[in-house]
Design a protein around this motif. Structure first.
Motif, PDB file in Angstrom:
ATOM      1  N   UNK A 144       0.830  -1.213   0.000  1.00  0.00           N
ATOM      2  CA  UNK A 144       0.000   0.000   0.000  1.00  0.00           C
ATOM      3  C   UNK A 144       0.858   1.254   0.000  1.00  0.00           C
ATOM      4  N   UNK A 145       1.908   1.264   0.821  1.00  0.00           N
ATOM      5  CA  UNK A 145       2.793   2.424   0.883  1.00  0.00           C
ATOM      6  C   UNK A 145       3.529   2.623  -0.449  1.00  0.00           C
ATOM      7  N   UNK A 146       4.016   1.538  -1.021  1.00  0.00           N
ATOM      8  CA  UNK A 146       4.736   1.616  -2.285  1.00  0.00           C
ATOM      9  C   UNK A 146       3.857   2.092  -3.423  1.00  0.00           C
ATOM     10  N   UNK A 147       2.621   1.592  -3.485  1.00  0.00           N
ATOM     11  CA  UNK A 147       1.689   2.028  -4.519  1.00  0.00           C
ATOM     12  C   UNK A 147       1.322   3.492  -4.322  1.00  0.00           C
ATOM     13  N   UNK A 148       1.163   3.901  -3.083  1.00  0.00           N
ATOM     14  CA  UNK A 148       0.838   5.295  -2.787  1.00  0.00           C
ATOM     15  C   UNK A 148       1.933   6.243  -3.203  1.00  0.00           C
ATOM     16  N   UNK A 149       3.169   5.902  -2.894  1.00  0.00           N
ATOM     17  CA  UNK A 149       4.272   6.801  -3.270  1.00  0.00           C
ATOM     18  C   UNK A 149       4.466   6.816  -4.780  1.00  0.00           C
ATOM     19  N   UNK A 150       4.167   5.687  -5.441  1.00  0.00           N
ATOM     20  CA  UNK A 150       4.215   5.674  -6.907  1.00  0.00           C
ATOM     21  C   UNK A 150       3.186   6.642  -7.479  1.00  0.00           C
ATOM     22  N   UNK A 151       1.957   6.597  -6.965  1.00  0.00           N
ATOM     23  CA  UNK A 151       0.909   7.496  -7.459  1.00  0.00           C
ATOM     24  C   UNK A 151       1.248   8.959  -7.192  1.00  0.00           C
TER      25      UNK A 151
END
Length: 109
Positions: free
Chosen positions: A39-46
């Motif tokens: 979730x954190x990785x996807x959030x920072x990607x977005x």
């Protein structure tokens, strides 16, 4: 792959995130640590995608604001914090923006 490796991999580009996501589906029992860092990785990607698109438009319209491109370095530093937290097997949010992603992205569960 173990939980620590998948957690770190979830921050390494979108391809790494996809690999970690697919591999996490095969884990038994499901890992809260991997899910959290996905979730954190996807959030920072977005966030990085949105910031880069917005900055590209702003700098194209007003070239004098090119110094705003240094925001990319801030996102890079936040990304490093995420990797460090994953390597230490901690469920700590990324500073400044990480709290926003803790209860988002239900498809990751």
């Amino acid at each position: 792959m173990n939980n620590k490796t998948l957690s770190i991999l979830s921050y390494v580009t979108i391809i790494g995130w996809i690999i970690a996501f697919v591999q996490s589906k095969d884990l038994t029992p499901k890992s809260d640590l991997v899910r959290y860092h996905l979730k954190q990785g996807f959030g920072i990607f977005l966030v990085s995608l949105l910031v880069n698109v917005a900055l590209s438009i702003v700098v194209m319209v007003v070239p004098a604001l090119y110094f705003l491109s240094y925001i990319g370095y801030v996102i890079f530093i936040l990304w490093i914090f995420g990797i460090i937290n994953a390597a230490n097997e901690q469920k700590k949010p990324i500073p400044v923006i990480g709290k926003m992603f803790e209860d988002k992205f239900d498809f990751i569960n």
